[in-house]
Design a protein around this motif. Structure first.
Motif, PDB file in Angstrom:
ATOM      1  N   THR A  27     -84.937 -40.781   0.682  1.00 27.22           N
ATOM      2  CA  THR A  27     -84.849 -41.614   1.880  1.00 27.22           C
ATOM      3  C   THR A  27     -85.038 -40.747   3.103  1.00 27.22           C
ATOM      4  N   MET A  28     -85.759 -41.268   4.069  1.00 25.95           N
ATOM      5  CA  MET A  28     -85.917 -40.594   5.355  1.00 25.95           C
ATOM      6  C   MET A  28     -85.737 -41.624   6.458  1.00 25.95           C
ATOM      7  N   THR A  58     -87.444 -45.695   2.139  1.00 18.55           N
ATOM      8  CA  THR A  58     -86.892 -45.277   0.856  1.00 18.55           C
ATOM      9  C   THR A  58     -88.004 -45.294  -0.184  1.00 18.55           C
ATOM     10  N   PHE A  59     -88.146 -44.175  -0.875  1.00 18.09           N
ATOM     11  CA  PHE A  59     -89.165 -44.019  -1.911  1.00 18.09           C
ATOM     12  C   PHE A  59     -88.464 -43.983  -3.264  1.00 18.09           C
ATOM     13  N   THR A  60     -88.842 -44.863  -4.166  1.00 21.62           N
ATOM     14  CA  THR A  60     -88.296 -44.885  -5.524  1.00 21.62           C
ATOM     15  C   THR A  60     -89.459 -45.041  -6.497  1.00 21.62           C
ATOM     16  N   ALA A  61     -89.145 -44.998  -7.779  1.00 27.63           N
ATOM     17  CA  ALA A  61     -90.183 -45.201  -8.794  1.00 27.63           C
ATOM     18  C   ALA A  61     -90.752 -46.611  -8.713  1.00 27.63           C
ATOM     19  N   ILE A 121     -88.362 -55.756   7.217  1.00 25.49           N
ATOM     20  CA  ILE A 121     -88.368 -54.974   5.980  1.00 25.49           C
ATOM     21  C   ILE A 121     -89.744 -55.167   5.337  1.00 25.49           C
ATOM     22  N   ALA A 122     -90.356 -54.065   4.943  1.00 24.76           N
ATOM     23  CA  ALA A 122     -91.642 -54.132   4.248  1.00 24.76           C
ATOM     24  C   ALA A 122     -91.489 -53.443   2.894  1.00 24.76           C
ATOM     25  N   HIS A 123     -91.921 -54.113   1.859  1.00 27.64           N
ATOM     26  CA  HIS A 123     -91.895 -53.562   0.505  1.00 27.64           C
ATOM     27  C   HIS A 123     -93.332 -53.279   0.071  1.00 27.64           C
ATOM     28  N   PHE A 124     -93.562 -52.081  -0.430  1.00 28.47           N
ATOM     29  CA  PHE A 124     -94.867 -51.706  -0.959  1.00 28.47           C
ATOM     30  C   PHE A 124     -94.687 -51.260  -2.401  1.00 28.47           C
ATOM     31  N   GLU A 125     -95.525 -51.770  -3.270  1.00 29.43           N
ATOM     32  CA  GLU A 125     -95.578 -51.231  -4.622  1.00 29.43           C
ATOM     33  C   GLU A 125     -96.532 -50.045  -4.573  1.00 29.43           C
ATOM     34  N   TRP A 126     -96.378 -49.114  -5.495  1.00 27.66           N
ATOM     35  CA  TRP A 126     -97.233 -47.924  -5.483  1.00 27.66           C
ATOM     36  C   TRP A 126     -98.709 -48.297  -5.608  1.00 27.66           C
ATOM     37  N   GLY A 127     -99.007 -49.374  -6.295  1.00 30.53           N
ATOM     38  CA  GLY A 127    -100.393 -49.812  -6.445  1.00 30.53           C
ATOM     39  C   GLY A 127    -101.013 -50.329  -5.151  1.00 30.53           C
ATOM     40  N   ASP A 128    -100.184 -50.596  -4.136  1.00 30.66           N
ATOM     41  CA  ASP A 128    -100.689 -51.065  -2.842  1.00 30.66           C
ATOM     42  C   ASP A 128    -101.396 -49.953  -2.066  1.00 30.66           C
ATOM     43  N   PHE A 129    -101.114 -48.704  -2.415  1.00 26.52           N
ATOM     44  CA  PHE A 129    -101.676 -47.579  -1.666  1.00 26.52           C
ATOM     45  C   PHE A 129    -103.030 -47.196  -2.249  1.00 26.52           C
TER      46      PHE A 129
END
Length: 180
Positions: free
Chosen positions: A10-11, A103-106, A117-125
């Protein structure tokens, strides 16, 4: 926050104008280099059409030098205009100046501010790029989540984040320095 066993980092902080300038310069580097090359070619062609006959080697070297100087001035003006535009963009964007927690998680990335609040899945990048003091997580060609490294309390957190990125985004979409 110290990374835990669940690989969570988290940052929190704000994006400074200095951070935004780094981001913008990384984005605009190809445009500036392309404009320099096109200007160089156009100035050479313009000069060659203005002189009569085929230039000898010394004349061609003078033409190259003159075209380089003119392209340099043209590119310098372009850089000044881009910096002016970037400054105006940063000043007008009230959201970028607000405190944000990421916050970065798996499972992905969660970006929180006071009202959103914005949620990104890793596949979004589509691309993750590392610059001097920054990690950029691109969700489109021109839009990225800007992550200043200075917001992390240790280099260990940055390394854990890089590991999370490589594992979840994939090495083909990452341009970061991470020891194998």
């Amino acid at each position: 926050m110290i990374p835990n066993d669940n690989q969570e980092v988290t940052m929190a902080g704000t994006i400074s104008y200095k951070d935004y300038k780094k981001y913008a310069s990384m984005q605009q580097k190809k445009v500036v280099l392309g404009c320099f090359a096109i200007a160089m070619l156009l100035f050479i062609l313009l000069i060659l059409t203005l002189i009569e006959g085929t230039p000898n080697l010394i004349e061609f070297m003078v033409i190259l030098m003159f075209a380089s100087i003119m392209s340099f001035f043209y590119t310098t003006i372009l850089i000044i205009l881009l910096r002016w535009r970037n400054r105006r963009e940063y000043k007008s964007d009230q959201m970028i100046k607000k405190e944000v927690s990421v916050t970065f998680t798996a499972a992905g990335v969660e970006q929180k501010s006071k009202r959103s609040i914005a949620h990104f899945e890793w596949g979004d990048f589509i691309l993750v790029q590392e610059g001097k003091g920054l990690l950029l997580l691109f969700v489109s060609k021109n839009k990225a989540v800007i992550v200043p490294k200075r917001h992390f309390s240790s280099e260990l957190e940055v390394m854990v984040l890089k590991k999370l990125i490589v594992e979840n985004v994939g090495p083909s979409k990452t341009k970061i320095k991470y020891p194998s």
